[in-house]
Design an enzyme around this catalytic site. Structure first.
Site, mmCIF file in Angstrom:
data_model
loop_
_atom_site.group_PDB
_atom_site.id
_atom_site.type_symbol
_atom_site.label_atom_id
_atom_site.label_comp_id
_atom_site.label_asym_id
_atom_site.label_seq_id
_atom_site.Cartn_x
_atom_site.Cartn_y
_atom_site.Cartn_z
ATOM 1 N N THR A 80 0.835 -1.381 0.241
ATOM 2 C CA THR A 80 -0.087 -0.230 -0.025
ATOM 3 C C THR A 80 0.890 1.468 -0.050
ATOM 4 O O THR A 80 1.854 1.397 0.462
ATOM 5 C CB THR A 80 -0.847 0.069 1.240
ATOM 6 O OG1 THR A 80 -1.402 1.133 1.508
ATOM 7 C CG2 THR A 80 -0.087 -0.179 2.479
ATOM 8 N N ASP A 81 0.242 2.378 -0.466
ATOM 9 C CA ASP A 81 0.921 3.586 -0.351
ATOM 10 C C ASP A 81 1.023 3.996 0.972
ATOM 11 O O ASP A 81 1.747 5.210 1.264
ATOM 12 C CB ASP A 81 0.333 4.770 -1.405
ATOM 13 C CG ASP A 81 -1.205 5.074 -0.982
ATOM 14 O OD1 ASP A 81 -1.512 4.383 -0.100
ATOM 15 O OD2 ASP A 81 -1.756 5.904 -1.542
ATOM 16 N N GLU A 82 0.450 3.643 1.884
ATOM 17 C CA GLU A 82 0.230 3.935 3.388
ATOM 18 C C GLU A 82 1.713 3.872 3.781
ATOM 19 O O GLU A 82 1.903 4.501 4.962
ATOM 20 C CB GLU A 82 -0.888 3.503 4.049
ATOM 21 C CG GLU A 82 -2.164 3.852 3.661
ATOM 22 C CD GLU A 82 -3.264 3.401 4.469
ATOM 23 O OE1 GLU A 82 -3.042 3.393 5.668
ATOM 24 O OE2 GLU A 82 -4.600 3.410 3.995
ATOM 25 N N TYR A 100 -1.659 -0.320 10.896
ATOM 26 C CA TYR A 100 -1.751 -1.130 9.637
ATOM 27 C C TYR A 100 -0.662 -0.687 8.884
ATOM 28 O O TYR A 100 0.062 -1.778 8.331
ATOM 29 C CB TYR A 100 -3.222 -0.984 9.154
ATOM 30 C CG TYR A 100 -3.302 -0.917 7.520
ATOM 31 C CD1 TYR A 100 -3.335 -2.317 7.052
ATOM 32 C CD2 TYR A 100 -3.092 0.155 6.618
ATOM 33 C CE1 TYR A 100 -3.318 -2.756 5.666
ATOM 34 C CE2 TYR A 100 -3.130 -0.275 5.251
ATOM 35 C CZ TYR A 100 -3.301 -1.607 4.831
ATOM 36 O OH TYR A 100 -3.260 -1.830 3.337
ATOM 37 N N LYS A 139 2.264 -3.351 7.227
ATOM 38 C CA LYS A 139 2.544 -3.511 5.855
ATOM 39 C C LYS A 139 3.885 -3.200 5.473
ATOM 40 O O LYS A 139 4.703 -3.610 4.629
ATOM 41 C CB LYS A 139 1.502 -2.672 4.988
ATOM 42 C CG LYS A 139 0.024 -3.095 5.102
ATOM 43 C CD LYS A 139 -0.146 -4.430 4.427
ATOM 44 C CE LYS A 139 -0.042 -4.631 2.885
ATOM 45 N NZ LYS A 139 -0.473 -6.009 2.280
#
Ligand code: NAD
Ligand code: DAU
Length: 356
Positions: free
Chosen positions: A138-140, A163, A167
């Protein structure tokens, strides 16, 4: 490394009963009849086999219920199937849940990923020809942008939620297995997806569901947070391309070039829903309720997807307004799916379909 098409290949897709996973499974099953696609999913609250009803009887598709956190189970599965490739999507994926229960995210997202890496390394035994471990991220992991700038593949990791921290950790493990053991891998980091089959806890499907039921639309904080939205089928297309043509040991950012402040996007959604539901103009907007902010809420995500465009020729194909209309139409045409999710009945589907 390019993986040649048309060959026989056994590919494990994890998390294939979830939102993005189900689109990836469908795409791979239909596009590659010579592949045996194995969908491994624990069927958590987010896993729904009703997402795959249309392809569940295809001869090149097999569903297996199982937990990636269970190392012995994973090792046995890999010994039995001798997978050529892994496309790893299984994860705990909702930021709000990670704030309530971070350890679940460590278990599934970190330990689960390491179990898959170990099992891949063990069956491939350094004979990596034609093998590939593809980790979907993810870009997060990059944290939050200010008012300007874009995330590129060399942006430093700075995750802000449990989260995104889990990741980020899993991304690092994948990379480390490439460096330490030579495991052939590729990673992609994508922005916010939307589209059919998304569980109605995420912003767009939650608000569609609530508008249908005349329930409040809880906008966090002042609603000025910005996300870069991508139609899920465009993500699935990128995943197919990266799996087959992405360069070994590289990561690719995927995004929609489509930034929206939450409040503006929600107002657009409300106006489209009013039209579709034959409600008075402005009726759905009245449901907007500003609520307490998410802790650690990232202000803005925006992806620079130049690399995947230049190297692999990928670009988003679905214009946002059309994608949103397609999504709304899908939810309205699939009220049974939504009812089963709302009532919890979807969790019985495995027993009726697979245990008869
Ligand atoms: P989702 O929550 O809809 O689906 C996750 C799936 O993983 C579910 O089917 C669930 O049953 C399964 N799963 C969870 N724990 C498992 C376990 N221990 N063992 C086996 N299966 C398990 O998630 P999604 O939105 O489809 O996201 C899929 C992947 O894409 C995730 O890795 C996520 O981090 C990543 N991603 C999501 C988005 C997005 O906008 N949704 C954007 C970028 C990246
Ligand atoms: O950027 C990719 C990520 O996008 C994925 O890695 C995650 O798995 C996925 O869940 C998504 O994360 P977000 O936190 O951005 O998505 P979510 O739909 O939860 O929230 C989108 C924005 O809307 C965010 O700014 C928070 C806000 N929001 C969300 C909900 C659920 C609200 O204002 N109200 C809500 O009720």
């Amino acid at each position: 490394m390019h993986l040649s098409l048309g060959q026989k290949r056994t590919v494990l897709i994890t998390g294939g009963a979830g939102f993005i996973g189900s689109h990836v499974v469908r795409k791979m099953v239909l596009a590659y009849p010579s592949y045996q696609i194995v969908n491994l999913d624990k069927l958590t609250y987010a896993g729904n086999l009703e997402n795959l009803k249309d392809i569940e009887k295809y001869p090149n598709y097999k569903f297996i219920k199982g937990d990636i956190v269970d190392g012995d189970f994973i090792n046995n599965l890999f010994s039995k199937w001798n997978f050529d490739g892994v496309i790893h999507l299984a994860a705990e994926s909702h930021v709000d849940r990670s704030i309530e229960a971070p350890l679940e995210f460590v278990k599934t997202n970190v330990l689960g990923t390491v179990n898959l890496l170990n099992a891949s390394k063990s069956i491939w035994k350094e004979n990596y020809q034609g093998k590939r471990f593809y980790h979907i991220s993810t870009d997060e992991v990059y944290g939050s942008l200010g008012e300007t700038g874009l995330f590129s593949e060399i942006t430093s990791y700075r995750p802000n939620s449990p989260y995104s921290a889990s990741k980020a950790s899993s991304d690092h493990f994948v990379r480390s297995y490439g460096e330490t053991y030579g495991l052939p891998y590729v990673i992609s980091n994508c922005s916010n997806n939307y589209g059919p089959y998304q569980f109605p806890e995420k912003l767009i499907p939650l608000f569609i569901n609530n508008i249908i039921q005349h329930k409040p639309l809880p906008v966090y904080g002042d609603g000025k947070y910005t996300r870069d939205w991508l139609f899920v089928e465009d993500h699935a297309e990128a995943i197919d391309l990266i799996y087959h043509k992405g360069k070994n040991k590289e990561s690719y950012n995927i995004g929609g070039f489509n930034e929206w402040q939450n409040i503006d996007m929600v107002k657009l959604l409300c106006s489209l829903m009013d039209k579709r539901l034959f409600r008075d103009k402005g009726e759905s907007e009245k449901l907007i309720t500003f609520v307490k902010d998410r802790p650690g809420h990232d202000l803005r995500y925006a992806i620079d997807a130049t690399k995947i465009n230049k190297e692999l020729g990928w670009e988003p194909s679905v214009i946002f307004r059309e994608g949103l209309e397609r999504t709304i139409d899908w939810y309205l045409a699939n009220v049974t799916w939504l009812d089963h999710v709302n009532s919890g009945e979807y969790q019985n589907y495995y027993n009726t379909r697979y245990k008869q």
